[in-house]
Scaffold this active site. Structure first.
Site, PDB file in Angstrom:
ATOM      1  CG  ASP A  10      -0.202  -0.151   2.480  1.00 39.68           C
ATOM      2  OD1 ASP A  10       0.738  -0.915   2.703  1.00 39.68           O
ATOM      3  OD2 ASP A  10      -0.646   0.707   3.446  1.00 39.68           O
ATOM      4  CG  ASP A  53       2.928  -4.679   2.995  1.00 37.68           C
ATOM      5  OD1 ASP A  53       3.851  -4.752   3.875  1.00 37.68           O
ATOM      6  OD2 ASP A  53       2.382  -3.457   3.120  1.00 37.68           O
ATOM      7  CG  MET A  55       1.799  -4.535   8.743  1.00 35.81           C
ATOM      8  SD  MET A  55       0.710  -4.598   9.898  1.00 35.81           S
ATOM      9  CE  MET A  55       0.720  -2.849  10.947  1.00 35.81           C
ATOM     10  CG  ASP A 330      -4.763 -60.397 -40.090  1.00 33.94           C
ATOM     11  OD1 ASP A 330      -5.629 -59.481 -39.818  1.00 33.94           O
ATOM     12  OD2 ASP A 330      -5.499 -61.642 -39.800  1.00 33.94           O
ATOM     13  CB  ILE A 331      -5.005 -64.134 -36.013  1.00 34.30           C
ATOM     14  CG1 ILE A 331      -3.965 -63.572 -34.910  1.00 34.30           C
ATOM     15  CG2 ILE A 331      -5.553 -65.581 -35.385  1.00 34.30           C
ATOM     16  CD1 ILE A 331      -4.495 -63.294 -33.563  1.00 34.30           C
ATOM     17  CG  ASN A 338     -13.788 -63.189 -31.404  1.00 32.13           C
ATOM     18  OD1 ASN A 338     -13.252 -63.277 -30.575  1.00 32.13           O
ATOM     19  ND2 ASN A 338     -13.418 -62.035 -32.371  1.00 32.13           N
ATOM     20  CG  ASP A 347     -10.436 -60.203 -25.493  1.00 33.54           C
ATOM     21  OD1 ASP A 347     -10.301 -59.765 -26.795  1.00 33.54           O
ATOM     22  OD2 ASP A 347     -10.884 -59.410 -24.683  1.00 33.54           O
ATOM     23  CD  GLU A 373      -7.641 -60.033 -37.448  1.00 42.69           C
ATOM     24  OE1 GLU A 373      -7.635 -58.984 -38.013  1.00 42.69           O
ATOM     25  OE2 GLU A 373      -7.494 -61.438 -38.014  1.00 42.69           O
TER      26      GLU A 373
END
Ligand code: GH3
Ligand code: MG
Ligand code: MG
Length: 468
Positions: A10, A53, A55, A330-331, A338, A347, A373
């Site tokens: 201030d 500050d 104060m 690739d599978i 599946n 999985d 896959e």
């Protein structure tokens, strides 16, 4: 490094004085003459540090600090309280409202620059982590880290370097409320070795008969394993220039003798909190990085990672490297797995195929899950003959042993088809290379599956067939 500092006072003369000192040291300075303006400017301008500050009429420094720390937009900005003389009660009140540091009026230049620099550096580091974390969380679609919960109050492990037994015992006693374990060493060399246990805080006395504390600071900062450990120096007022040097070398804070218990506790606690917060941010970052770049099912790298990896390998290859080969596999008839055994069995097959692929390549070959896959292997420094033999080993590695699954079905025979392509000597792009591997893969499928085909219909030389 230039930091932006908000000076709040201030009394106009005080503001001007600090502004002049800081500007001369190349800091950018913002100013405010009351608490309300300070809060507004801090929010809008996000300074690296606030010099506040105590104060002030209307709203005093404690209240401003409390509000800064309570607002998530400004909570991370370090606050240095500027108090009249070394009023212990003021310091404690400041720490209670979350102040990070103190300076006493009249402000000592060494303390001012050293603390401003050290805090601004810390703020930059935290900002950087926060930013990275945000980016990676978005990338990996993870929930944001909860910074508040990063704070923990577990008792700390502290390492103390002090050769006066009396002084050491006193510090140990003062720290008892926050520490579970305080190891005391008289020699810096021993302390350096003990640091391998990664304590939460290192406290070091400045006047050691047996070694140089400043050297210890720079050694701790230089070594990869100890770089993160915060350092709190303990010295006499007459040692201020060396303490400032210590901060420049990377110590985080200092405290002057005679030690005041609450101040020591507060400073130690602040350093420990920061250390834990930054550890936490770093762990989150690593975790999100790995989630963003790996496939959760198989643990292999994902498509995003392998694309970046292939980019840089090909760039090296253009500069005269030894060749790059890719295997895309690739599978075969995976849909039947599946359909016949369920998605969970599918999985399990993917996980086992990934495991066998990793088992059958060299350590510097990179295996990635490329799609559902479909897998991609990137092999640096590899020509067609070797690439073909690895592909053939892979194919056999999958076909020769049915995959055991946990469901009643027991074992499932699985085969893969592999496409092999090698990088051309110039103007190769990842897209073109992968395209050729893909065409080779489809040739292998058309040829009857459970086989390897090379790009461009290249017949693997008979000699390779004999080798494999
Ligand atoms: P092809 O020999 O021609 O490759 O025949 P395919 O049946 O393997 O090929 P297709 O592309 O028709 O089917 C792939 C299947 O892989 C379809 C998809 O549901 C399945 N798949 C993809 N990702 C996953 C996964 O993460 N888990 C499981 N269980 N199946 C997946
Ligand atoms: Mg398939
Ligand atoms: Mg497919």
């Amino acid at each position: 490094m230039s930091a932006r500092v908000l000076v709040v006072d201030d009394v106009d003369v005080n503001v001007k004085l600090l502004e002049a000192k800081l500007t001369a040291e190349y800091f950018d300075v913002l100013t405010a003459s009351n608490g309300i303006d300070a809060l507004r400017i801090a929010q809008a301008e996000q300074p690296d540090l606030v010099l506040l500050d105590v104060m002030m009429p209307q709203m005093d420094g404690f209240e401003v600090c409390r509000r800064l720390k309570a607002d998530p937009r400004t909570a991370a900005i370090p606050v240095v309280m500027v108090t009249a003389l070394s009023d212990v009660a003021d310091r404690l009140r400041g720490l209670e409202v979350g102040a990070d540091e103190f300076l006493t009026k009249p402000v000592n230049d060494i303390a001012l620059f050293a603390r401003v620099r050290s805090l601004a550096r810390l703020k930059r580091m935290m900002d950087e982590w926060r930013l990275r974390e945000e980016v990676y969380n978005r990338f990996a679609e993870l929930p944001g880290a909860d910074l508040a919960s990063a704070e923990d109050d577990r008792p700390a492990r502290i390492l103390l370097v002090e050769d006066s037994r009396f002084a050491a015992a006193k510090i140990v006693e003062m720290l008892a409320p926050i520490a579970s374990d305080i190891a005391t060493h008289a020699e810096p060399r021993e302390a350096l070795r003990a640091l391998e246990t990664e304590p939460d805080l290192l406290i070091a006395g400045m006047s050691l008969g047996s070694g140089d504390t400043l050297r210890l600071v720079s050694q701790v900062r230089a070594a990869e394993g100890t770089r993160q450990v915060p350092i709190l120096l303990v010295g006499e007022e007459c040692e201020l220039p060396r303490l400032a040097k210590g901060l420049d070398l990377g110590a985080n804070d200092y405290i002057l003798r005679p030690l005041e218990k609450n101040e020591l506790l507060a400073r130690a606690r602040t350093q420990i909190r920061r250390k834990r917060l930054s550890d936490r941010l770093r762990d989150n970052y690593r975790r999100s990085l790995s989630l963003a770049l790996t496939d959760p099912l198989t643990g292999l790298y994902n498509r995003r990672y392998v694309a970046a990896h292939l980019d840089s390998l090909l760039a090296r290859h253009e500069e005269g490297g030894q060749g790059v080969a890719v295997l895309l596999f690739d599978i075969d008839h995976f849909k039947r797995v599946n359909d016949g055994h369920g998605h969970a069995a599918g999985d399990e097959v993917l996980i086992e195929v990934a495991r066998r692929a990793q088992r059958d390549v060299r350590s510097f070959d990179l295996v990635a899950r490329y799609g559902g896959e479909e897998f991609l292997i990137v092999m640096p420094e590899t020509g067609l003959a070797v690439a073909y033999s690895v592909a053939e080993r892979l194919r056999r590695g999958v076909a020769e042993k049915p995959i055991r699954i946990s469901a009643a079905a027991g074992e499932i025979p699985v085969t893969i088809s592999v496409g092999v392509a090698t990088a051309r000597t110039d103007h190769e792009t990842p897209a073109a290379l992968l395209n050729r591997a893909d065409e080779a893969l489809y040739a292998a499928k058309r040829g009857g599956r459970n086989r390897v085909a090379c790009a461009g219909g290249v017949e693997a030389p008979a000699i390779i067939r004999e080798v494999v």
